[in-house]
Design a protein around this motif. Structure first.
Motif, PDB file in Angstrom:
ATOM      1  N   MET A  21       0.829  -1.208   0.000  1.00  0.00           N
ATOM      2  CA  MET A  21       0.000   0.000   0.000  1.00  0.00           C
ATOM      3  C   MET A  21       0.859   1.252   0.000  1.00  0.00           C
ATOM      4  N   LYS A  22       0.379   2.256  -0.715  1.00  0.00           N
ATOM      5  CA  LYS A  22       1.084   3.534  -0.710  1.00  0.00           C
ATOM      6  C   LYS A  22       0.834   4.257   0.612  1.00  0.00           C
ATOM      7  N   GLN A  23       1.739   5.169   0.911  1.00  0.00           N
ATOM      8  CA  GLN A  23       1.575   6.004   2.099  1.00  0.00           C
ATOM      9  C   GLN A  23       1.721   7.464   1.694  1.00  0.00           C
ATOM     10  N   THR A  24       1.060   8.354   2.437  1.00  0.00           N
ATOM     11  CA  THR A  24       1.296   9.771   2.213  1.00  0.00           C
ATOM     12  C   THR A  24       2.530  10.164   3.023  1.00  0.00           C
ATOM     13  N   THR A  25       3.040  11.342   2.772  1.00  0.00           N
ATOM     14  CA  THR A  25       4.213  11.840   3.501  1.00  0.00           C
ATOM     15  C   THR A  25       3.945  11.900   4.999  1.00  0.00           C
ATOM     16  N   LYS A  58      -6.586   5.551  13.624  1.00  0.00           N
ATOM     17  CA  LYS A  58      -6.896   4.214  13.130  1.00  0.00           C
ATOM     18  C   LYS A  58      -6.693   4.244  11.623  1.00  0.00           C
ATOM     19  N   MET A  59      -5.793   3.405  11.124  1.00  0.00           N
ATOM     20  CA  MET A  59      -5.438   3.429   9.710  1.00  0.00           C
ATOM     21  C   MET A  59      -6.163   2.305   8.955  1.00  0.00           C
ATOM     22  N   VAL A  60      -6.602   2.621   7.724  1.00  0.00           N
ATOM     23  CA  VAL A  60      -7.294   1.630   6.894  1.00  0.00           C
ATOM     24  C   VAL A  60      -6.800   1.734   5.449  1.00  0.00           C
ATOM     25  N   PRO A  61      -6.953   0.672   4.669  1.00  0.00           N
ATOM     26  CA  PRO A  61      -6.634   0.765   3.239  1.00  0.00           C
ATOM     27  C   PRO A  61      -7.731   1.553   2.527  1.00  0.00           C
ATOM     28  N   PRO A  97      -5.814   7.497   7.412  1.00  0.00           N
ATOM     29  CA  PRO A  97      -6.496   7.566   8.707  1.00  0.00           C
ATOM     30  C   PRO A  97      -8.019   7.620   8.521  1.00  0.00           C
ATOM     31  N   VAL A  98      -8.745   6.711   9.162  1.00  0.00           N
ATOM     32  CA  VAL A  98     -10.203   6.735   9.083  1.00  0.00           C
ATOM     33  C   VAL A  98     -10.790   7.553  10.234  1.00  0.00           C
ATOM     34  N   ASN A 107      -9.574  11.666  -8.470  1.00  0.00           N
ATOM     35  CA  ASN A 107      -9.694  10.754  -7.327  1.00  0.00           C
ATOM     36  C   ASN A 107      -8.530   9.764  -7.264  1.00  0.00           C
ATOM     37  N   ALA A 108      -8.116   9.458  -6.046  1.00  0.00           N
ATOM     38  CA  ALA A 108      -6.943   8.613  -5.809  1.00  0.00           C
ATOM     39  C   ALA A 108      -7.064   7.254  -6.486  1.00  0.00           C
ATOM     40  N   SER A 109      -8.256   6.673  -6.445  1.00  0.00           N
ATOM     41  CA  SER A 109      -8.443   5.324  -7.004  1.00  0.00           C
ATOM     42  C   SER A 109      -8.357   5.319  -8.525  1.00  0.00           C
ATOM     43  N   ASN A 110      -8.432   6.514  -9.135  1.00  0.00           N
ATOM     44  CA  ASN A 110      -8.486   6.600 -10.602  1.00  0.00           C
ATOM     45  C   ASN A 110      -7.255   7.230 -11.240  1.00  0.00           C
ATOM     46  N   ILE A 111      -6.201   7.479 -10.474  1.00  0.00           N
ATOM     47  CA  ILE A 111      -5.050   8.225 -11.012  1.00  0.00           C
ATOM     48  C   ILE A 111      -4.517   7.596 -12.298  1.00  0.00           C
ATOM     49  N   GLU A 112      -4.210   6.320 -12.236  1.00  0.00           N
ATOM     50  CA  GLU A 112      -3.617   5.653 -13.406  1.00  0.00           C
ATOM     51  C   GLU A 112      -4.621   5.578 -14.551  1.00  0.00           C
ATOM     52  N   LYS A 113      -5.858   5.196 -14.221  1.00  0.00           N
ATOM     53  CA  LYS A 113      -6.911   5.091 -15.239  1.00  0.00           C
ATOM     54  C   LYS A 113      -7.142   6.431 -15.926  1.00  0.00           C
ATOM     55  N   ASP A 114      -7.250   7.497 -15.133  1.00  0.00           N
ATOM     56  CA  ASP A 114      -7.514   8.829 -15.691  1.00  0.00           C
ATOM     57  C   ASP A 114      -6.379   9.306 -16.581  1.00  0.00           C
TER      58      ASP A 114
END
Length: 358
Positions: free
Chosen positions: A1-5, A16-19, A26-27, A112-119
């Motif tokens: 999983m990627k992480q932010t800085t 509490k961290m989630v994918p 963080p959720v 959106n993060a989930s679409n970066i590569e697709k977009d």
């Protein structure tokens, strides 16, 4: 999983961290309800560095944006932001996004993060213009400082007059001692506030400065949980839930960002849906019986026939009632229409309501 800085800081703060969208995010920190009310009543800060940023530059930059997005980017001027979406060949939504006009021939798209590569691949596949597309997502950190006290609390950190910034505008300025911060006023909570785009190396400095400046005003670090309840109260669409590759802008209630004065992908298909009327519509749902409408729960009529499905739902912290969004057959889309949500085999009564809920 990627992480932010800032992932290590969130962990150290007890988040509490989630994918989420391929990132560890963080959720919640103190708790969803506390964080939600902090943003509605005072202010909170979100790390949303997982979002994607593309630069579109060159003489054909506007032409490329016009061809792939539904809104009319020719109306933009430097310092102005526009909400838009991209459509696929069938009229479905590739993604919703923000378009920032930085200068003539220079734009930034926020996706959106989930679409970066697709977009990125989608836009590049349509790039028959004199335009350069650059993915800068991995270089940029993004904080969203949201809430009615955001301008007052953050003013000590910058010379930019925050309270005077118009909705959907942006400026570059010095912020927390960091030069050339992109400060924008869009927001995904409906509570007012600002987004701060900085290079990754400045993210920790910015995070600490924002929390320190906000301390007298009751600032809270906030997670994705509160972000979702806040956006849902305002009926803002979430990609992957309320809109996706199978939903078209008209049925999703995004006709206001769909301009037929220019050509874009599936222009004719979407125009036909607008002219003939969609067969289903995205509506606001308010529960009458006790229960929470969750993503993908079936929506039924009084006879028990499935007429649609829930796309988002929650117990609204501000309203103290269960609300949701969902697609229903058009004949059930008028506010006041009685509907039923199938929750674990029980058909619970609900009603279609006008949005936003708050």
């Amino acid at each position: 999983m990627k992480q932010t800085t800032l992932t290590h800081i969130h962990r150290a703060m007890g988040a509490k961290m989630v994918p989420f969208a391929g990132f560890e995010m963080p959720v919640q920190y103190e708790g969803l309800i506390v964080e939600h009310h902090a943003v509605r009543q005072a202010l909170g800060v979100f790390d949303v560095s997982h979002m994607g940023e593309f630069l579109v530059e060159g003489a054909g930059a506007l032409d490329l944006i016009q061809s792939v997005t539904t809104n009319d980017a020719s109306k933009l001027f430097p310092g102005k932001v526009q909400y838009s979406c991209m459509t696929n060949e069938h009229g479905g939504i590739v993604d919703d996004l923000l378009v920032y006009m930085i200068a003539e021939g220079r734009y930034m798209l926020v996706v959106n993060a989930s679409n970066i590569e697709k977009d990125f691949h989608w836009i590049q596949s349509k790039n028959r213009f004199d335009a350069r597309l650059t993915d800068i997502s991995d270089q940029i950190s993004l904080l969203a400082v949201q809430g009615p006290k955001a301008a007052e609390a953050m003013q000590s950190l910058t010379d930019v007059k925050l309270a005077e910034m118009g909705y959907y505008t942006f400026q570059y300025g010095r912020f927390a001692g960091i030069e050339n911060v992109l400060i924008s006023a869009t927001g995904y909570t409906g509570a007012g506030g600002f987004e701060l785009y900085v290079p990754n190396e400045a993210a920790k400095t910015l995070w600490n400065a924002v929390l320190e400046a906000g301390k007298p005003y009751g600032i809270k670090p906030c997670g994705l949980g509160a972000r979702d309840t806040l956006r849902l109260e305002k009926a803002f669409c979430l990609y992957g839930n309320d809109i996706d590759d199978t939903t078209n802008p008209i049925e999703a209630g995004l006709g206001w960002i769909t301009k037929f004065t220019k050509e874009f992908t599936a222009h004719d298909i979407i125009k036909r849906v607008k002219d003939e009327g969609p067969t289903r519509k995205l509506v606001g749902i308010e529960m009458i019986d006790r229960g929470i409408p969750r993503h993908d729960y079936p929506i039924m009529n009084a006879e028990g026939t499935v007429i649609g499905k829930v796309t988002s739902g929650t117990q609204s912290p501000s309203l103290g009632k269960a609300i949701g969004l969902g697609y229903v057959a058009t004949e059930f889309s008028a506010p006041g229409s009685e509907i039923f949500i199938d929750i674990r085999g029980k058909q619970l009564k609900a009603v279609v309501v006008k949005t936003p809920f708050l």
